[in-house]
Write a protein that holds these residues in place. Sequence first.
Motif, PDB file in Angstrom:
ATOM      1  N   MET A  82       7.684   0.546  -7.441  1.00 36.01           N
ATOM      2  CA  MET A  82       7.130   1.163  -8.641  1.00 36.01           C
ATOM      3  C   MET A  82       5.736   1.689  -8.303  1.00 36.01           C
ATOM      4  N   ILE A  83       5.474   2.933  -8.665  1.00 38.94           N
ATOM      5  CA  ILE A  83       4.172   3.547  -8.394  1.00 38.94           C
ATOM      6  C   ILE A  83       3.538   3.909  -9.727  1.00 38.94           C
ATOM      7  N   GLU A  84       2.295   3.467  -9.907  1.00 40.09           N
ATOM      8  CA  GLU A  84       1.588   3.715 -11.152  1.00 40.09           C
ATOM      9  C   GLU A  84       0.235   4.359 -10.886  1.00 40.09           C
ATOM     10  N   ASP A  85      -0.167   5.238 -11.787  1.00 42.04           N
ATOM     11  CA  ASP A  85      -1.495   5.830 -11.731  1.00 42.04           C
ATOM     12  C   ASP A  85      -2.493   4.766 -12.174  1.00 42.04           C
ATOM     13  N   ALA A  86      -3.475   4.499 -11.334  1.00 38.08           N
ATOM     14  CA  ALA A  86      -4.478   3.477 -11.638  1.00 38.08           C
ATOM     15  C   ALA A  86      -5.867   4.108 -11.718  1.00 38.08           C
ATOM     16  N   GLY A  87      -5.937   5.250 -12.359  1.00 41.47           N
ATOM     17  CA  GLY A  87      -7.223   5.932 -12.481  1.00 41.47           C
ATOM     18  C   GLY A  87      -7.540   6.715 -11.220  1.00 41.47           C
ATOM     19  N   ASP A  88      -8.484   6.220 -10.437  1.00 40.93           N
ATOM     20  CA  ASP A  88      -8.876   6.901  -9.199  1.00 40.93           C
ATOM     21  C   ASP A  88      -7.927   6.631  -8.041  1.00 40.93           C
ATOM     22  N   ALA A 105      -5.147   5.905  -2.197  1.00 43.23           N
ATOM     23  CA  ALA A 105      -5.871   7.004  -2.825  1.00 43.23           C
ATOM     24  C   ALA A 105      -4.975   8.193  -3.155  1.00 43.23           C
ATOM     25  N   THR A 106      -3.941   8.423  -2.340  1.00 42.28           N
ATOM     26  CA  THR A 106      -3.104   9.609  -2.531  1.00 42.28           C
ATOM     27  C   THR A 106      -1.620   9.261  -2.473  1.00 42.28           C
ATOM     28  N   ILE A 107      -0.817  10.099  -3.066  1.00 42.22           N
ATOM     29  CA  ILE A 107       0.633   9.900  -3.066  1.00 42.22           C
ATOM     30  C   ILE A 107       1.183   9.954  -1.646  1.00 42.22           C
TER      31      ILE A 107
END
Length: 93
Positions: free
Chosen positions: A30-36, A53-55
């Motif tokens: 599972m990959i989630e956006d964590a702000g920065d 930091a990056t996908i």
Amino acid sequence: MKARSSSSPSKVTGSRRDFNGGSETEYAVMIEDAGDNLSAHVPDLPGCTAVVATIDQVTTVITEAIKDHLESLRSHGEAVPPPTSRTSSVEVS
């Protein structure tokens, strides 16, 4: 509404391949956006996480985290859980 599976059930149903060191095993991530940053975790391996930091970094870093996690389980004589989680995406209009 459409449901779309991101991995075929045959790959993540927990078929009893050699989870103690032989063949390859596919775990849901599972990959989630964590702000920065981006946060990745493996539902079938509690505590197995990565922050990147990056996908582009996700696959490399979480793969290494999974390998390290499994190696730690094995070295401590603990059972390696088979993959049982599945992922899917649902389009909602």
